[in-house]
Motif scaffolding. Structure first.
Motif, PDB file in Angstrom:
ATOM      1  N   ILE A 157      25.075  -2.065  -8.387  1.00  0.00           N
ATOM      2  CA  ILE A 157      24.209  -1.073  -7.746  1.00  0.00           C
ATOM      3  C   ILE A 157      23.992   0.113  -8.681  1.00  0.00           C
ATOM      4  CG2 ILE A 157      23.981   0.533  -5.805  1.00  0.00           C
ATOM      5  CD1 ILE A 157      25.588  -1.505  -4.142  1.00  0.00           C
ATOM      6  N   ALA A 158      25.061   0.585  -9.328  1.00  0.00           N
ATOM      7  CA  ALA A 158      24.948   1.723 -10.246  1.00  0.00           C
ATOM      8  C   ALA A 158      24.047   1.385 -11.437  1.00  0.00           C
ATOM      9  CB  ALA A 158      26.335   2.143 -10.731  1.00  0.00           C
ATOM     10  N   LEU A 159      24.190   0.177 -11.988  1.00  0.00           N
ATOM     11  CA  LEU A 159      23.329  -0.223 -13.108  1.00  0.00           C
ATOM     12  C   LEU A 159      21.871  -0.348 -12.683  1.00  0.00           C
ATOM     13  CD1 LEU A 159      25.543  -2.860 -14.959  1.00  0.00           C
ATOM     14  CD2 LEU A 159      24.887  -0.577 -15.757  1.00  0.00           C
ATOM     15  N   THR A 160      21.641  -0.808 -11.474  1.00  0.00           N
ATOM     16  CA  THR A 160      20.274  -0.912 -10.961  1.00  0.00           C
ATOM     17  C   THR A 160      19.642   0.461 -10.824  1.00  0.00           C
ATOM     18  OG1 THR A 160      20.870  -2.922  -9.764  1.00  0.00           O
ATOM     19  CG2 THR A 160      18.867  -1.790  -9.070  1.00  0.00           C
ATOM     20  N   ILE A 161      20.383   1.403 -10.279  1.00  0.00           N
ATOM     21  CA  ILE A 161      19.862   2.766 -10.125  1.00  0.00           C
ATOM     22  C   ILE A 161      19.619   3.394 -11.495  1.00  0.00           C
ATOM     23  CG2 ILE A 161      20.433   5.106  -9.350  1.00  0.00           C
ATOM     24  CD1 ILE A 161      21.885   3.828  -6.983  1.00  0.00           C
ATOM     25  N   ALA A 162      20.587   3.245 -12.413  1.00  0.00           N
ATOM     26  CA  ALA A 162      20.439   3.826 -13.747  1.00  0.00           C
ATOM     27  C   ALA A 162      19.280   3.187 -14.502  1.00  0.00           C
ATOM     28  CB  ALA A 162      21.738   3.667 -14.533  1.00  0.00           C
ATOM     29  N   GLY A 163      19.140   1.875 -14.397  1.00  0.00           N
ATOM     30  CA  GLY A 163      18.040   1.193 -15.072  1.00  0.00           C
ATOM     31  C   GLY A 163      16.690   1.630 -14.542  1.00  0.00           C
ATOM     32  N   ASP A 164      16.562   1.737 -13.231  1.00  0.00           N
ATOM     33  CA  ASP A 164      15.309   2.189 -12.633  1.00  0.00           C
ATOM     34  C   ASP A 164      14.993   3.609 -13.065  1.00  0.00           C
ATOM     35  OD1 ASP A 164      13.130   1.679 -10.588  1.00  0.00           O
ATOM     36  OD2 ASP A 164      14.040   3.521  -9.778  1.00  0.00           O
ATOM     37  N   TRP A 165      16.002   4.465 -13.066  1.00  0.00           N
ATOM     38  CA  TRP A 165      15.796   5.857 -13.464  1.00  0.00           C
ATOM     39  C   TRP A 165      15.336   5.943 -14.919  1.00  0.00           C
ATOM     40  CZ3 TRP A 165      18.446   8.990 -17.025  1.00  0.00           C
ATOM     41  CH2 TRP A 165      18.097  10.332 -16.988  1.00  0.00           C
TER      42      TRP A 165
ATOM     43  N   HIS B 281       0.804  -1.218   0.000  1.00  0.00           N
ATOM     44  CA  HIS B 281       0.000   0.000   0.000  1.00  0.00           C
ATOM     45  C   HIS B 281       0.836   1.266   0.000  1.00  0.00           C
ATOM     46  CE1 HIS B 281      -3.670  -2.272   0.488  1.00  0.00           C
ATOM     47  NE2 HIS B 281      -3.089  -2.957   1.461  1.00  0.00           N
ATOM     48  N   LYS B 282       2.089   1.179   0.478  1.00  0.00           N
ATOM     49  CA  LYS B 282       2.954   2.348   0.528  1.00  0.00           C
ATOM     50  C   LYS B 282       4.029   2.232  -0.545  1.00  0.00           C
ATOM     51  CE  LYS B 282       4.423   2.236   4.737  1.00  0.00           C
ATOM     52  NZ  LYS B 282       5.019   2.572   6.017  1.00  0.00           N
ATOM     53  N   PRO B 283       4.157   3.235  -1.413  1.00  0.00           N
ATOM     54  CA  PRO B 283       5.228   3.179  -2.412  1.00  0.00           C
ATOM     55  C   PRO B 283       6.593   3.411  -1.768  1.00  0.00           C
ATOM     56  CG  PRO B 283       4.064   5.260  -2.570  1.00  0.00           C
ATOM     57  CD  PRO B 283       3.332   4.410  -1.560  1.00  0.00           C
ATOM     58  N   THR B 284       7.621   2.898  -2.413  1.00  0.00           N
ATOM     59  CA  THR B 284       8.983   3.086  -1.928  1.00  0.00           C
ATOM     60  C   THR B 284       9.412   4.530  -2.159  1.00  0.00           C
ATOM     61  OG1 THR B 284       9.492   0.819  -2.511  1.00  0.00           O
ATOM     62  CG2 THR B 284      11.357   2.289  -2.176  1.00  0.00           C
ATOM     63  N   ASN B 285      10.067   5.112  -1.170  1.00  0.00           N
ATOM     64  CA  ASN B 285      10.583   6.459  -1.316  1.00  0.00           C
ATOM     65  C   ASN B 285      11.786   6.400  -2.266  1.00  0.00           C
ATOM     66  OD1 ASN B 285      11.580   9.027  -1.098  1.00  0.00           O
ATOM     67  ND2 ASN B 285      11.497   9.089   1.133  1.00  0.00           N
ATOM     68  N   ARG B 286      11.569   6.802  -3.514  1.00  0.00           N
ATOM     69  CA  ARG B 286      12.581   6.692  -4.554  1.00  0.00           C
ATOM     70  C   ARG B 286      13.828   7.505  -4.239  1.00  0.00           C
ATOM     71  NH1 ARG B 286      10.684   9.174  -9.596  1.00  0.00           N
ATOM     72  NH2 ARG B 286       8.743   8.563  -8.662  1.00  0.00           N
ATOM     73  N   LYS B 287      13.644   8.713  -3.718  1.00  0.00           N
ATOM     74  CA  LYS B 287      14.796   9.563  -3.403  1.00  0.00           C
ATOM     75  C   LYS B 287      15.668   8.922  -2.334  1.00  0.00           C
ATOM     76  CE  LYS B 287      15.916  14.321  -2.247  1.00  0.00           C
ATOM     77  NZ  LYS B 287      15.400  15.652  -1.920  1.00  0.00           N
ATOM     78  N   ALA B 288      15.055   8.323  -1.324  1.00  0.00           N
ATOM     79  CA  ALA B 288      15.821   7.656  -0.272  1.00  0.00           C
ATOM     80  C   ALA B 288      16.540   6.425  -0.821  1.00  0.00           C
ATOM     81  CB  ALA B 288      14.901   7.263   0.883  1.00  0.00           C
ATOM     82  N   ALA B 289      15.890   5.698  -1.722  1.00  0.00           N
ATOM     83  CA  ALA B 289      16.517   4.515  -2.306  1.00  0.00           C
ATOM     84  C   ALA B 289      17.720   4.901  -3.162  1.00  0.00           C
ATOM     85  CB  ALA B 289      15.499   3.750  -3.138  1.00  0.00           C
ATOM     86  N   TYR B 290      17.576   5.949  -3.965  1.00  0.00           N
ATOM     87  CA  TYR B 290      18.697   6.410  -4.790  1.00  0.00           C
ATOM     88  C   TYR B 290      19.845   6.920  -3.916  1.00  0.00           C
ATOM     89  CZ  TYR B 290      15.765   6.288  -9.010  1.00  0.00           C
ATOM     90  OH  TYR B 290      14.976   5.901 -10.053  1.00  0.00           O
ATOM     91  N   THR B 291      19.511   7.663  -2.873  1.00  0.00           N
ATOM     92  CA  THR B 291      20.535   8.185  -1.974  1.00  0.00           C
ATOM     93  C   THR B 291      21.266   7.045  -1.273  1.00  0.00           C
ATOM     94  OG1 THR B 291      19.221  10.180  -1.624  1.00  0.00           O
ATOM     95  CG2 THR B 291      20.958   9.722  -0.020  1.00  0.00           C
ATOM     96  N   GLY B 292      20.528   6.054  -0.794  1.00  0.00           N
ATOM     97  CA  GLY B 292      21.149   4.902  -0.154  1.00  0.00           C
ATOM     98  C   GLY B 292      22.047   4.138  -1.112  1.00  0.00           C
ATOM     99  N   GLY B 293      21.623   4.007  -2.359  1.00  0.00           N
ATOM    100  CA  GLY B 293      22.440   3.328  -3.355  1.00  0.00           C
ATOM    101  C   GLY B 293      23.722   4.073  -3.654  1.00  0.00           C
ATOM    102  N   ILE B 294      23.628   5.379  -3.775  1.00  0.00           N
ATOM    103  CA  ILE B 294      24.817   6.182  -4.071  1.00  0.00           C
ATOM    104  C   ILE B 294      25.792   6.163  -2.890  1.00  0.00           C
ATOM    105  CG2 ILE B 294      25.601   8.554  -4.495  1.00  0.00           C
ATOM    106  CD1 ILE B 294      23.019   8.873  -6.204  1.00  0.00           C
ATOM    107  N   ILE B 295      25.261   6.208  -1.679  1.00  0.00           N
ATOM    108  CA  ILE B 295      26.124   6.123  -0.496  1.00  0.00           C
ATOM    109  C   ILE B 295      26.799   4.753  -0.447  1.00  0.00           C
ATOM    110  CG2 ILE B 295      26.101   6.002   2.036  1.00  0.00           C
ATOM    111  CD1 ILE B 295      23.970   8.240   1.950  1.00  0.00           C
ATOM    112  N   SER B 296      26.063   3.694  -0.781  1.00  0.00           N
ATOM    113  CA  SER B 296      26.648   2.349  -0.800  1.00  0.00           C
ATOM    114  C   SER B 296      27.764   2.246  -1.827  1.00  0.00           C
ATOM    115  CB  SER B 296      25.570   1.311  -1.124  1.00  0.00           C
ATOM    116  OG  SER B 296      24.576   1.304  -0.136  1.00  0.00           O
ATOM    117  N   ILE B 297      27.558   2.844  -2.999  1.00  0.00           N
ATOM    118  CA  ILE B 297      28.601   2.842  -4.030  1.00  0.00           C
ATOM    119  C   ILE B 297      29.840   3.566  -3.520  1.00  0.00           C
ATOM    120  CG2 ILE B 297      29.218   3.756  -6.307  1.00  0.00           C
ATOM    121  CD1 ILE B 297      26.276   3.273  -7.113  1.00  0.00           C
ATOM    122  N   ALA B 298      29.647   4.713  -2.874  1.00  0.00           N
ATOM    123  CA  ALA B 298      30.784   5.486  -2.359  1.00  0.00           C
ATOM    124  C   ALA B 298      31.555   4.692  -1.310  1.00  0.00           C
ATOM    125  CB  ALA B 298      30.298   6.811  -1.779  1.00  0.00           C
ATOM    126  N   VAL B 299      30.836   4.020  -0.414  1.00  0.00           N
ATOM    127  CA  VAL B 299      31.503   3.227   0.624  1.00  0.00           C
ATOM    128  C   VAL B 299      32.278   2.073  -0.002  1.00  0.00           C
ATOM    129  CG1 VAL B 299      31.082   1.674   2.578  1.00  0.00           C
ATOM    130  CG2 VAL B 299      29.908   3.869   2.468  1.00  0.00           C
TER     131      VAL B 299
END
Length: 74
Positions: free
Chosen positions: A57-65, A14-32
């Motif tokens: 992770i980068a391909l997943t974010i780019a593909g989703d975007w 019932h609740k959509p995923t917060n896309r901005k938070a998911a992208y931010t988490g992915g980018i932080i994971s890539i940086a780490v």
């Protein structure tokens, strides 16, 4: 029975995923993961796994975007 025709769904549908938070988490994971490349290890197998993981992770974010940009995904 009033709710007899309603489909049975779980609460997380019932609740959509917060896309901005998911992208931010992915980018932080890539940086780490890329920061782990700096270190005192001798082998390159670790580096390859870190680069591969960051790339996935980068391909997943780019593909989703791209899918969302082209209207192929809600």
């Amino acid at each position: 029975m009033a709710g007899g025709n309603e489909p049975v769904t779980s609460p997380d549908q019932h609740k959509p995923t917060n896309r901005k938070a998911a992208y931010t988490g992915g980018i932080i994971s890539i940086a780490v993961l890329l920061l782990y490349l700096i270190g005192n290890h001798e082998g390159r197998v670790e580096d390859l796994w870190l680069l591969f993981s960051a790339g996935v992770i980068a391909l997943t974010i780019a593909g989703d975007w791209l899918l969302r940009k082209n209207g192929l995904k809600d």
